[in-house]
Motif scaffolding. Structure first.
Motif, PDB file in Angstrom:
ATOM      1  N   ALA A 187      51.466  52.001  54.088  1.00 28.54           N
ATOM      2  CA  ALA A 187      51.553  53.324  53.466  1.00 28.54           C
ATOM      3  C   ALA A 187      52.976  53.646  53.033  1.00 28.54           C
ATOM      4  CB  ALA A 187      51.038  54.384  54.438  1.00 28.54           C
ATOM      5  N   LEU A 188      53.934  53.332  53.895  1.00 27.21           N
ATOM      6  CA  LEU A 188      55.338  53.651  53.597  1.00 27.21           C
ATOM      7  C   LEU A 188      55.939  52.716  52.548  1.00 27.21           C
ATOM      8  CD1 LEU A 188      56.519  54.416  57.250  1.00 27.21           C
ATOM      9  CD2 LEU A 188      56.282  56.071  55.371  1.00 27.21           C
ATOM     10  N   GLY A 189      55.222  51.654  52.196  1.00 30.03           N
ATOM     11  CA  GLY A 189      55.711  50.737  51.165  1.00 30.03           C
ATOM     12  C   GLY A 189      54.898  50.786  49.887  1.00 30.03           C
ATOM     13  N   SER A 190      54.060  51.808  49.746  1.00 26.99           N
ATOM     14  CA  SER A 190      53.167  51.892  48.590  1.00 26.99           C
ATOM     15  C   SER A 190      53.844  52.551  47.396  1.00 26.99           C
ATOM     16  CB  SER A 190      51.911  52.685  48.967  1.00 26.99           C
ATOM     17  OG  SER A 190      52.254  54.049  49.226  1.00 26.99           O
ATOM     18  N   ALA A 191      53.196  52.445  46.246  1.00 24.96           N
ATOM     19  CA  ALA A 191      53.722  53.051  45.025  1.00 24.96           C
ATOM     20  C   ALA A 191      53.741  54.573  45.115  1.00 24.96           C
ATOM     21  CB  ALA A 191      52.879  52.601  43.834  1.00 24.96           C
ATOM     22  N   ASP A 192      52.871  55.145  45.953  1.00 28.58           N
ATOM     23  CA  ASP A 192      52.825  56.605  46.109  1.00 28.58           C
ATOM     24  C   ASP A 192      54.128  57.172  46.678  1.00 28.58           C
ATOM     25  OD1 ASP A 192      50.278  56.835  45.091  1.00 28.58           O
ATOM     26  OD2 ASP A 192      49.299  56.736  47.053  1.00 28.58           O
ATOM     27  N   MET A 193      54.904  56.333  47.322  1.00 26.08           N
ATOM     28  CA  MET A 193      56.160  56.815  47.896  1.00 26.08           C
ATOM     29  C   MET A 193      57.164  57.211  46.811  1.00 26.08           C
ATOM     30  SD  MET A 193      56.020  56.913  51.221  1.00 26.08           S
ATOM     31  CE  MET A 193      57.725  56.856  51.775  1.00 26.08           C
ATOM     32  N   PHE A 194      56.950  56.774  45.579  1.00 23.34           N
ATOM     33  CA  PHE A 194      57.864  57.117  44.489  1.00 23.34           C
ATOM     34  C   PHE A 194      57.499  58.455  43.846  1.00 23.34           C
ATOM     35  CE2 PHE A 194      58.581  52.692  45.155  1.00 23.34           C
ATOM     36  CZ  PHE A 194      59.899  52.461  44.800  1.00 23.34           C
ATOM     37  N   ASN A 195      56.415  59.065  44.327  1.00 26.64           N
ATOM     38  CA  ASN A 195      56.014  60.397  43.876  1.00 26.64           C
ATOM     39  C   ASN A 195      56.286  61.380  45.017  1.00 26.64           C
ATOM     40  OD1 ASN A 195      53.737  62.609  43.918  1.00 26.64           O
ATOM     41  ND2 ASN A 195      53.887  61.952  41.775  1.00 26.64           N
ATOM     42  N   ARG A 196      57.047  62.402  44.750  1.00 27.51           N
ATOM     43  CA  ARG A 196      57.494  63.314  45.802  1.00 27.51           C
ATOM     44  C   ARG A 196      56.330  63.922  46.576  1.00 27.51           C
ATOM     45  NH1 ARG A 196      62.035  66.464  47.065  1.00 27.51           N
ATOM     46  NH2 ARG A 196      61.539  68.493  47.994  1.00 27.51           N
ATOM     47  N   GLU A 197      55.348  64.439  45.875  1.00 26.22           N
ATOM     48  CA  GLU A 197      54.220  65.089  46.547  1.00 26.22           C
ATOM     49  C   GLU A 197      53.442  64.103  47.413  1.00 26.22           C
ATOM     50  OE1 GLU A 197      50.133  67.572  45.402  1.00 26.22           O
ATOM     51  OE2 GLU A 197      51.628  67.087  43.857  1.00 26.22           O
ATOM     52  N   GLN A 198      53.145  62.929  46.866  1.00 25.10           N
ATOM     53  CA  GLN A 198      52.417  61.909  47.619  1.00 25.10           C
ATOM     54  C   GLN A 198      53.242  61.398  48.797  1.00 25.10           C
ATOM     55  OE1 GLN A 198      49.226  61.031  47.189  1.00 25.10           O
ATOM     56  NE2 GLN A 198      49.116  62.568  45.566  1.00 25.10           N
ATOM     57  N   ARG A 199      54.536  61.297  48.586  1.00 22.56           N
ATOM     58  CA  ARG A 199      55.422  60.833  49.658  1.00 22.56           C
ATOM     59  C   ARG A 199      55.378  61.792  50.853  1.00 22.56           C
ATOM     60  NH1 ARG A 199      59.573  60.216  46.787  1.00 22.56           N
ATOM     61  NH2 ARG A 199      60.741  62.139  47.162  1.00 22.56           N
ATOM     62  N   HIS A 200      55.405  63.071  50.580  1.00 22.86           N
ATOM     63  CA  HIS A 200      55.367  64.057  51.665  1.00 22.86           C
ATOM     64  C   HIS A 200      54.045  63.999  52.433  1.00 22.86           C
ATOM     65  CE1 HIS A 200      58.743  66.814  49.835  1.00 22.86           C
ATOM     66  NE2 HIS A 200      59.140  65.572  50.098  1.00 22.86           N
ATOM     67  N   LYS A 201      52.944  63.731  51.728  1.00 25.14           N
ATOM     68  CA  LYS A 201      51.647  63.601  52.396  1.00 25.14           C
ATOM     69  C   LYS A 201      51.639  62.380  53.328  1.00 25.14           C
ATOM     70  CE  LYS A 201      48.733  65.832  48.901  1.00 25.14           C
ATOM     71  NZ  LYS A 201      47.615  65.637  47.927  1.00 25.14           N
ATOM     72  N   ILE A 202      52.206  61.296  52.839  1.00 20.47           N
ATOM     73  CA  ILE A 202      52.247  60.076  53.664  1.00 20.47           C
ATOM     74  C   ILE A 202      53.100  60.303  54.905  1.00 20.47           C
ATOM     75  CG2 ILE A 202      53.080  57.691  53.740  1.00 20.47           C
ATOM     76  CD1 ILE A 202      52.325  57.481  50.757  1.00 20.47           C
ATOM     77  N   ILE A 203      54.244  60.894  54.725  1.00 20.63           N
ATOM     78  CA  ILE A 203      55.145  61.127  55.849  1.00 20.63           C
ATOM     79  C   ILE A 203      54.490  62.030  56.900  1.00 20.63           C
ATOM     80  CG2 ILE A 203      57.332  62.206  56.529  1.00 20.63           C
ATOM     81  CD1 ILE A 203      58.484  61.262  53.831  1.00 20.63           C
ATOM     82  N   SER A 204      53.827  63.074  56.448  1.00 20.21           N
ATOM     83  CA  SER A 204      53.195  63.990  57.399  1.00 20.21           C
ATOM     84  C   SER A 204      52.021  63.336  58.129  1.00 20.21           C
ATOM     85  CB  SER A 204      52.714  65.257  56.674  1.00 20.21           C
ATOM     86  OG  SER A 204      51.709  64.940  55.721  1.00 20.21           O
ATOM     87  N   THR A 205      51.469  62.265  57.541  1.00 19.60           N
ATOM     88  CA  THR A 205      50.337  61.570  58.160  1.00 19.60           C
ATOM     89  C   THR A 205      50.784  60.534  59.183  1.00 19.60           C
ATOM     90  OG1 THR A 205      48.974  61.853  56.179  1.00 19.60           O
ATOM     91  CG2 THR A 205      48.323  60.113  57.709  1.00 19.60           C
ATOM     92  N   VAL A 206      51.830  59.775  58.871  1.00 11.84           N
ATOM     93  CA  VAL A 206      52.195  58.651  59.734  1.00 11.84           C
ATOM     94  C   VAL A 206      53.301  58.980  60.732  1.00 11.84           C
ATOM     95  CG1 VAL A 206      51.552  57.075  57.874  1.00 11.84           C
ATOM     96  CG2 VAL A 206      53.953  57.657  58.204  1.00 11.84           C
ATOM     97  N   MET A 207      54.081  60.001  60.476  1.00 10.16           N
ATOM     98  CA  MET A 207      55.209  60.315  61.352  1.00 10.16           C
ATOM     99  C   MET A 207      54.819  61.314  62.437  1.00 10.16           C
ATOM    100  SD  MET A 207      57.475  58.343  60.031  1.00 10.16           S
ATOM    101  CE  MET A 207      58.874  58.827  61.059  1.00 10.16           C
ATOM    102  N   ALA A 208      55.483  61.212  63.562  1.00  9.49           N
ATOM    103  CA  ALA A 208      55.294  62.184  64.641  1.00  9.49           C
ATOM    104  C   ALA A 208      55.839  63.535  64.181  1.00  9.49           C
ATOM    105  CB  ALA A 208      56.020  61.711  65.891  1.00  9.49           C
ATOM    106  N   PRO A 209      55.231  64.630  64.607  1.00 11.25           N
ATOM    107  CA  PRO A 209      55.686  65.962  64.174  1.00 11.25           C
ATOM    108  C   PRO A 209      57.187  66.176  64.344  1.00 11.25           C
ATOM    109  CG  PRO A 209      53.614  66.145  65.344  1.00 11.25           C
ATOM    110  CD  PRO A 209      54.044  64.714  65.480  1.00 11.25           C
ATOM    111  N   SER A 210      57.754  65.665  65.434  1.00 13.87           N
ATOM    112  CA  SER A 210      59.180  65.878  65.695  1.00 13.87           C
ATOM    113  C   SER A 210      60.083  65.113  64.743  1.00 13.87           C
ATOM    114  CB  SER A 210      59.509  65.473  67.138  1.00 13.87           C
ATOM    115  OG  SER A 210      59.225  64.090  67.347  1.00 13.87           O
ATOM    116  N   ALA A 211      59.519  64.119  64.030  1.00  9.51           N
ATOM    117  CA  ALA A 211      60.331  63.268  63.152  1.00  9.51           C
ATOM    118  C   ALA A 211      60.104  63.541  61.676  1.00  9.51           C
ATOM    119  CB  ALA A 211      60.037  61.795  63.451  1.00  9.51           C
ATOM    120  N   ILE A 212      59.134  64.384  61.345  1.00  9.59           N
ATOM    121  CA  ILE A 212      58.764  64.584  59.938  1.00  9.59           C
ATOM    122  C   ILE A 212      59.914  65.124  59.106  1.00  9.59           C
ATOM    123  CG2 ILE A 212      57.329  65.946  58.380  1.00  9.59           C
ATOM    124  CD1 ILE A 212      55.038  65.653  60.335  1.00  9.59           C
TER     125      ILE A 212
END
Length: 278
Positions: A122-147
């Motif tokens: 997920a963190l290496g996908s093409a969606d990471m180059f889109n700001r909105e999609q990147r934020h969705k990925i981060i909020s999904t895979v990262m712990a709340p304290s690290a987001i």
């Protein structure tokens, strides 16, 4: 001319006597009386030895070709060799999905490794180059304290300059007639540390990055790298606390012909990704 005493023609041992004597061959010799009688007991010992060798040979062949129809331990779980770091366990790795990202990993070493592999994708996908999609990925895979920290860091990293470097427009959009490719493909995982609350996993990956299209100056290339991910058990699932990356290990490149832009674009659009499991 007369035959000599040994059944041959005359030799130099004495004058002819006019007598002819015939000597029968010994039992252990050939037909010409040249054999020597063996010592008593030798033939029987040789026979016993030969029989013993044959018996051992037959036993060895039977043992090598036998089929073990009685499994040790449980009838459902025959004994198996030591499990290697990337060997499949047969256990279902995930129970759910959050958008396009797997979720619901088991609270085990296997579950942690599966989570790390899927989060690396997920963190290496093409969606990471889109700001909105990147934020969705981060909020999904990262712990709340690290987001917040991770999101701020990546927003700076995925800059207009980086977009231009990989062939995109400054805003991250793809030029007309081109296909942007960014994929991370895990090769294997390795557990570095594990407890009921945290785990550190290394994910060895290969990656694709570039722009497939007519006249592209940023063709799709491959890379090899290792991601180290520290995970924490949060709200019934593994989530990432930290994420770092180093180059390699990289194998020697093969002699496969490089495909054209259209073939690469077709492959990327036609072949979907996987849910990675330990």
């Amino acid at each position: 001319m007369s035959l000599s005493d040994d059944g041959g023609y005359g030799d130099n041992r004495g004058p002819e006597t006019g007598q002819t004597r015939t000597r029968l061959p010994d039992s252990g010799g050939d037909g010409y009386g040249s054999g020597r009688r063996p010592r008593a007991g030798v033939s029987s010992r040789n026979l016993v030895t030969a029989v013993g060798v044959v018996v051992l040979l037959i036993a060895a062949i039977a043992f090598a070709n036998r089929t073990d129809t009685t499994p040790s331990g449980s009838s459902d779980s025959p004994a198996s060799p030591h499990t290697q770091p990337t060997a499949p366990t047969g256990t279902k790795p995930v129970t759910g999905k959050n958008g396009t990202i797997a979720s619901g990993f088991a609270k085990t070493e296997q579950g942690a490794q599966s989570a790390a592999a899927n989060y690396a994708v997920a963190l290496g996908s093409a969606d990471m180059f889109n700001r909105e999609q990147r934020h969705k990925i981060i909020s999904t895979v990262m712990a709340p304290s690290a987001i917040d920290t991770f999101q701020t860091t990546l927003d700076k990293a995925y800059s207009a300059g980086l977009n231009k470097e990989v062939g995109l427009h400054a805003d991250g959009s793809t030029p007309a007639g081109s296909t942007f490719v960014s994929r991370t493909i895990p090769i294997g995982t390795k557990m570095k540390s594990f407890s009921s609350a945290q785990a550190t996993v290394e994910v060895w990956c290969t990656g694709l990055l570039g722009l497939a299209g007519s006249g592209s100056t940023k063709p799709v290339t491959t890379s090899w790298f290792t991601i180290t991910m520290k995970l924490t058990w949060t709200n019934g699932d593994w989530k990432a606390l930290t994420h770092s990356q180093t180059d390699g290990p990289a194998p020697v490149s093969g002699d496969v012909r490089a495909s054209g832009a259209e073939e690469i674009a077709g492959a990327v659009e036609g072949y979907g990704g996987f849910t990675y499991a330990r």
